[in-house]
Design a protein around this motif. Structure first.
Motif, PDB file in Angstrom:
ATOM      1  N   THR A 388       2.856 -15.042 -49.337  1.00  0.00           N
ATOM      2  CA  THR A 388       2.676 -15.650 -48.023  1.00  0.00           C
ATOM      3  C   THR A 388       1.256 -16.178 -47.893  1.00  0.00           C
ATOM      4  OG1 THR A 388       2.060 -13.518 -47.046  1.00  0.00           O
ATOM      5  CG2 THR A 388       4.371 -14.166 -46.888  1.00  0.00           C
ATOM      6  N   ASP A 390      -1.630 -16.623 -45.175  1.00  0.00           N
ATOM      7  CA  ASP A 390      -1.908 -15.936 -43.915  1.00  0.00           C
ATOM      8  C   ASP A 390      -3.245 -16.361 -43.325  1.00  0.00           C
ATOM      9  OD1 ASP A 390       0.351 -13.766 -43.979  1.00  0.00           O
ATOM     10  OD2 ASP A 390      -0.561 -13.729 -45.966  1.00  0.00           O
ATOM     11  N   ARG A 392      -5.564 -15.431 -39.433  1.00  0.00           N
ATOM     12  CA  ARG A 392      -5.535 -14.502 -38.297  1.00  0.00           C
ATOM     13  C   ARG A 392      -6.824 -14.627 -37.484  1.00  0.00           C
ATOM     14  NH1 ARG A 392      -2.945  -9.039 -37.881  1.00  0.00           N
ATOM     15  NH2 ARG A 392      -4.186  -7.776 -36.442  1.00  0.00           N
ATOM     16  N   SER A 435       1.809 -16.191 -40.697  1.00  0.00           N
ATOM     17  CA  SER A 435       2.192 -15.759 -42.037  1.00  0.00           C
ATOM     18  C   SER A 435       3.295 -16.700 -42.522  1.00  0.00           C
ATOM     19  CB  SER A 435       2.668 -14.302 -42.022  1.00  0.00           C
ATOM     20  OG  SER A 435       2.935 -13.851 -43.319  1.00  0.00           O
TER      21      SER A 435
END
Length: 754
Positions: A388, A390, A392, A435
């Motif tokens: 994945t 990702d 954040r 994700s």
């Protein structure tokens, strides 16, 4: 009748500041033309109280306004703490009227909100801000009056004195402060009201007797003198009068909850007769005393005691205003009346502004654990379908979530994202996360932008875009986050298994010897001249599974971040001048950019004593006593809170069996922590972190002498978080005091939590 609730103006100003801050910190402000209100803060030491219209007081609350213009946002992309969030754009002034209300006590009402000096760019939003300021709950004193059986007041007012704000009930004349130096607030009951209160306790008197009361405090003790008199029926032509002297003294029988005790002490009834022979006078006196005793029976009065000495208990209600409870801890009296009060509890408020921790898109990643994969090492041959991409944004001290806007030209990112719900955020932390399956990520070719709006700040973030890089063999490059959380047999378990199987153990039998009861250096560490400090350091926004280490001359601690990137490190510091350096760092040498929070427990050493056969610690909020029993003789050593100075030493000889009581143990850690540590292979002993005995983090000592750090992570799962090396042991804890017990030495510590 005259009753007043008095509070020091400086403390009440702090109450208003905290209550107002708690409100503005949760407000989502309306947008302005070309700009946003980043956040608004109460100027904490700027609240002022002034006399308003008759019967009212005005509180002026200055508010610092922080504004983010569009140009400021563009210039501060990915800046965790931009300039517009630290330098006020201007100031507002909110004015609240404090007035009495018939249905309770007093009410704070917003009467005015203006920019000062005028801010034309802010003025259009003032009405919207005013509408969003919720009303403060009133000060309700009805429970106070009913608990003490006081009559409902006929008049109410609010007034200022020299250094007190006073809520007045049936009071007249100028405001006079009755607070002692130890009281930040108090309930004042005038002497004549105390007389009425006491007369209300007296039942219907026999034989036509009547009672009169006099307010007569003695050495600061509230006391009412009673005189019960009347004629006693006797045959003509004789006459006789009766008199019963009594006193009613008031005290606090308990603090949690506070109980006001009225203790009645009466002397024997006295008969004064004219013309009656002495032996007849004694008979009359005996008969009247018997009748009087029946009427004054404690059980009939709803009191405890007998007819000569009994007491009434009234559970008092501690007032609550604007979210803070005003505690009762002392009771005193002067010639004017009685006042019971204590410390002012402040409403919970935070002046922290929004902070962010940013993790941009990069190479795809694989996340796994030993238990979930059944492998003791991470895989190396993965394809894009296994990975994945990702990114954040961790948000801390958010107040309320006001909105999140994502710039997603591909239309892919948002469908794989987590956006926090709008509204109040009691946890004060949130995150915006994405994700994306690595097989889809190549279609995201433009940078992903995020605009986060909260009541504590607005931030613009650029998360970049996923990076897909293939090796020469066509396999993707990726990063790994692997947590080895599998259980494994220890040497002592292998020894037992092999021994039971009749095999010759491959390790020595001394592996079964119990470790020492306490770390050998613990006594030296805690008995340093200057004391020691324990800290719980929480770091957020780290990489899942990465290591953080703490090192000092005494301790070496290594902790891994949980799946949310959070680390809690117990730091123990000697406060001696030659303690040497101490450091906290990420093992990967990256900066500690995550949001950090520190709680500490300071242990101030006091006098040392020689250990007895039995040692106990007894405490009150003001002082402590160490009770030692040596060969049947009990010695009680008292220590004052201020500087741990020794008070008088009292020696009491008691029977030995009465002294053999177990000393108090530290509070138990949470049950899930206790259960988890008990199942660890080779577990020997659970040791709470001194000062934080009830927190979900402990040290588990094993049979082989090693120690593990066990905690409940941010997903509420209990795990082995790291290793702990260095002195640690148990302290006997009671209230704000701790006791370290060694074979020949006792040390008392005053403990302060921050």
């Amino acid at each position: 009748m005259s009753i007043e609730i008095q509070v020091r103006t400086v403390q009440f100003a702090r109450v208003v500041a905290c209550a107002a801050q708690a409100q503005v910190a949760a407000i989502c402000f309306p947008p302005l033309e070309g700009s946003h209100i980043d956040h608004i803060d109460v100027v904490e030491d700027g609240v002022r109280l002034v006399t308003g219209p008759p019967g009212t007081v005005l509180a002026t609350v200055p508010l610092a306004v922080f504004v983010a213009r569009e140009a400021d946002l563009e210039a501060s992309v990915n800046v965790p703490d931009p300039p517009y969030a630290t330098v006020p754009f201007g100031r507002l002034t909110a004015t609240f009227s404090i007035a009495a209300v018939p249905e309770g006590g007093a009410q704070l009402t917003l009467t005015d909100l203006r920019s000062d000096p005028p801010l034309p760019s802010i003025d259009p939003a003032l009405n919207a801000i005013r509408e969003r300021l919720p009303a403060f709950p009133p000060l309700d004193v009805s429970a106070v009056f009913s608990a003490l059986h006081l009559p409902t007041p006929r008049s109410r007012a609010v007034a200022l004195g020299d250094d007190v704000l006073t809520f007045r009930f049936d009071a007249a004349g100028p405001v006079v402060s009755h607070l002692t130096s130890a009281q930040e607030w108090g309930l004042f009951i005038s002497g004549d009201t105390m007389q009425e209160l006491v007369l209300g306790l007296i039942p219907n008197l026999p034989l036509g007797l009547s009672a009169s009361a006099t307010w007569s405090p003695v050495d600061g003790v509230p006391r009412v003198g009673l005189r019960i008199t009347g004629k006693v029926p006797v045959p003509d032509p004789f006459s006789a009068t009766a008199e019963v002297p009594a006193t009613v003294a008031f005290s606090l029988a308990r603090l949690a909850p506070p109980i006001l005790r009225a203790t009645v002490n009466r002397d024997r009834l006295q008969i004064h007769a004219a013309g009656i022979p002495g032996f007849i006078e004694a008979t009359i006196e005996s008969q009247v005393e018997e009748k009087f005793a029946q009427e004054f029976d404690a059980s009939a009065l709803g009191a405890a005691g007998d007819s000569r000495t009994f007491y009434f208990d009234r559970t008092m209600t501690e007032p609550s205003l604007l979210g803070g409870v005003w505690r009762i801890s002392s009771l005193v009296a002067d010639a004017a009346g009685m006042i019971v009060g204590g410390r002012v509890g402040l409403p919970v408020a935070s002046w922290e502004r929004l902070s962010v921790s940013i993790t941009q898109f990069g190479l795809p990643a694989w996340f796994g654990t030993c238990r979930s994969t059944g492998q003791n090492r991470p895989p190396t041959d993965l394809g894009l379908d296994d990975l994945t991409s990702d990114a954040r944004v961790d948000l801390f001290d958010t107040g309320s979530i006001c909105g999140v806007t994502v710039t997603d030209t591909s239309g892919i990112v948002t469908s794989y994202g987590h956006l926090p719900a709008e509204g109040p955020n009691p946890g004060q932390s949130e995150h915006v996360g994405f994700s994306i399956p690595a097989s889809v990520a190549p279609d995201v070719t433009h940078d992903v932008g995020v605009l986060v709006r909260t009541s504590r700040g607005i931030r613009r973030v650029n998360l970049g875009h996923p990076v897909i890089s293939l090796r020469p063999d066509g396999t993707p490059e990726f990063t790994v986050s692997f947590i080895d959380d599998c259980f494994r047999l220890t040497d002592d378990q292998l020894y037992l298994i092999e021994w039971l199987q009749g095999k010759k153990p491959h390790v020595g039998g001394d592996i079964l010897k119990p470790p020492p009861k306490e770390h050998p250096d613990w006594g030296v560490f805690v008995n340093s001249a200057a004391g020691f400090e324990t800290q719980l350091v929480t770091l957020n926004g780290l990489d899942s599974g990465e290591l953080v280490s703490f090192g000092s001359a005494h301790h070496s601690i290594t902790v891994s971040a949980d799946t949310s990137g959070r680390v809690v490190v117990p730091v123990m510091l000697s406060l001696t001048a030659d303690a040497g350096p101490a450091s906290l760092s990420r093992v990967n040498r990256k900066e500690l950019t995550g949001k950090s929070a520190v709680r500490s427990a300071m242990f101030q050493p006091g006098p040392t004593l020689t250990s007895g056969d039995v040692n106990r610690l007894s405490t009150t909020p003001e002082d402590a006593e160490v009770i030692r029993t040596v060969r049947g003789v009990t010695k009680t050593h008292g220590f004052e809170a201020s500087g741990l100075r020794p008070a008088a030493v009292r020696e009491l000889r008691r029977r030995r069996e009465n002294e053999v009581n177990p000393q108090p143990l530290p509070p138990d850690p949470p049950p899930d922590i206790v259960e988890f540590t008990a199942k660890l292979p080779g577990f020997h002993e659970l040791v709470p972190i001194p000062g934080f005995e009830t927190e979900p983090i402990v040290v588990a000592r094993l049979q082989d002498g090693t120690a593990l750090l066990v905690e409940r992570d941010s997903d509420s799962e209990v795990r082995v978080a790291g290793t702990f090396s260095g002195p640690i042991g148990r302290l006997t804890t009671a209230g704000d005091w701790s006791l370290h017990e060694a074979p020949k030495r006792l040390t008392v510590f005053g403990r302060t939590l921050r």
